[in-house]
Design a protein around this motif. Structure first.
Motif, PDB file in Angstrom:
ATOM      1  N   LYS A 104     103.069 -34.995  43.302  1.00 45.67           N
ATOM      2  CA  LYS A 104     102.296 -33.925  43.931  1.00 45.67           C
ATOM      3  C   LYS A 104     100.902 -33.876  43.337  1.00 45.67           C
ATOM      4  O   LYS A 104     100.659 -34.390  42.242  1.00 45.67           O
ATOM      5  CB  LYS A 104     102.972 -32.565  43.695  1.00 45.67           C
TER       6      LYS A 104
ATOM      7  N   GLN B  40      99.600 -28.290  42.728  1.00 47.14           N
ATOM      8  CA  GLN B  40     100.849 -28.003  43.423  1.00 47.14           C
ATOM      9  C   GLN B  40     102.042 -28.182  42.488  1.00 47.14           C
ATOM     10  O   GLN B  40     102.989 -27.394  42.511  1.00 47.14           O
ATOM     11  CB  GLN B  40     101.002 -28.930  44.633  1.00 47.14           C
TER      12      GLN B  40
ATOM     13  N   GLY C 221     102.973 -24.590  41.887  1.00 43.62           N
ATOM     14  CA  GLY C 221     103.836 -24.425  43.051  1.00 43.62           C
ATOM     15  C   GLY C 221     103.237 -23.472  44.074  1.00 43.62           C
ATOM     16  O   GLY C 221     102.067 -23.574  44.423  1.00 43.62           O
ATOM     17  N   SER C 222     104.034 -22.528  44.524  1.00 45.39           N
ATOM     18  CA  SER C 222     103.586 -21.575  45.544  1.00 45.39           C
ATOM     19  C   SER C 222     102.947 -20.320  44.947  1.00 45.39           C
ATOM     20  O   SER C 222     102.611 -19.389  45.679  1.00 45.39           O
ATOM     21  CB  SER C 222     104.780 -21.156  46.415  1.00 45.39           C
ATOM     22  N   HIS C 223     102.770 -20.296  43.637  1.00 42.58           N
ATOM     23  CA  HIS C 223     102.230 -19.106  42.980  1.00 42.58           C
ATOM     24  C   HIS C 223     100.695 -19.111  43.023  1.00 42.58           C
ATOM     25  O   HIS C 223     100.019 -19.316  42.013  1.00 42.58           O
ATOM     26  CB  HIS C 223     102.729 -19.032  41.539  1.00 42.58           C
ATOM     27  N   ALA C 224     100.162 -18.914  44.212  1.00 43.34           N
ATOM     28  CA  ALA C 224      98.721 -18.993  44.414  1.00 43.34           C
ATOM     29  C   ALA C 224      97.969 -17.938  43.609  1.00 43.34           C
ATOM     30  O   ALA C 224      96.891 -18.206  43.070  1.00 43.34           O
ATOM     31  CB  ALA C 224      98.389 -18.844  45.902  1.00 43.34           C
TER      32      ALA C 224
ATOM     33  N   ARG D 237      97.756 -19.022  40.031  1.00 41.71           N
ATOM     34  CA  ARG D 237      96.813 -20.130  39.911  1.00 41.71           C
ATOM     35  C   ARG D 237      95.370 -19.639  39.912  1.00 41.71           C
ATOM     36  O   ARG D 237      94.561 -20.061  39.090  1.00 41.71           O
ATOM     37  CB  ARG D 237      97.036 -21.120  41.059  1.00 41.71           C
TER      38      ARG D 237
END
Length: 283
Positions: free
Chosen positions: A53, A57, A61-64, A67
């Motif tokens: 990835k 990412q 992951g999906s923890h925008a 981030r």
């Protein structure tokens, strides 16, 4: 393609057995700026694994929200000094190296990481997980780069801010010891020569069969915001790259801009472009 060598690099901690390989090649790049091509070129070396990835990412992951919060903090502090963060980054980065990658290259000593856009600010935290890191910076002229972002749905004002912010990070990275500076424009002009220069600049061991990794995907005008599939990786000879990379992609992108858009983008990004060695028509 140039490499800066200002001072001897400071050695970082040695990673734990079974985690990351001791070295990293870190590709700092724009999104939609040819990074997948160069990322796979680096990972064509028998010594180099490729992460499954893009770095942000894999780590966040999906923890925008997390981030973005950490990215904002990284602008003001060395994140490798934040308790626990460097070890978190190393652990999550190690998880992006697929078991099949290790199985294919059990003697590999390095991994190729793609660090896109604003995430360049995490360099100290990434480096803390390796004994040695080499950075490569892949730049692109602002007119076609911004056109690509506009096609993704961003406003003209937004794309120029994105370009200026990322170019500023790239200009800082360019001053660091051992950084290899590369241009997307050189890649599309002569892909085989670009690959040879990249391998020389980074000291990459050539693949035994002479063939390099290439990810087949939509590129240029054919690519849309929803294009996330069709990314088969094939192995081809460097001279075959010319058949798969459109030499006109930058000119075509700039031609899709209206005269008003072109004027606005250039005026807004001129200083950033000059800092990366571009003039208005250098694409």
């Amino acid at each position: 393609m140039t490499a800066n060598r200002n001072s001897a690099p400071e050695k970082k901690l040695v990673p734990s057995p079974g985690g990351l390989p001791p070295r990293a090649f870190i590709l700092n790049c724009f999104g939609r700026g040819g990074s997948n091509i160069v990322w796979n070129m680096i990972a064509s070396s028998p010594d180099v694994l490729i992460s499954s990835k893009e770095w942000h990412q894999g780590v966040f992951g999906s923890h925008a929200r997390l981030r973005k919060t950490m990215r904002a903090a990284a602008r003001h502090m060395d994140m490798s000094r934040l308790p626990g963060f460097a070890s978190f980054v190393a652990r999550r980065t190690a998880e992006t190296i697929a078991p099949e990658a290790w199985a294919e290259k059990p003697e590999a000593t390095a991994v190729a990481l793609k660090v896109m856009d604003y995430h360049i600010v995490f360099a100290p935290a990434i480096e803390a997980g390796f004994s040695e890191c080499r950075h490569a910076v892949l730049t692109r002229h602002p007119l076609p780069m911004c056109e690509s972002l506009i096609r993704s749905g961003e406003s003209e004002t937004r794309v120029t801010k994105i370009y200026n912010d990322i170019a500023a990070h790239m200009a800082v990275m360019a001053k660091r010891e051992g950084t290899a500076m590369m241009r997307f424009e050189d890649l599309i002009a002569d892909p085989a020569a670009f690959y040879r220069q990249l391998a020389m600049a980074l000291g990459l061991t050539p693949p035994p069969d002479g063939r390099i990794r290439f990810m087949q995907k939509k590129f240029g005008a054919a690519r849309t915001t929803l294009d996330h599939g069709g990314r088969e990786v094939v192995r081809i000879g460097p001279d075959e790259l010319r058949e798969r990379i459109d030499a006109n992609v930058n000119r075509d992108a700039a031609a899709r801009l209206t005269p008003q858009q072109r004027d606005f983008i250039w005026r807004a990004t001129r200083e950033s472009a000059l800092s990366l060695g571009y003039d208005e028509t250098d694409f």
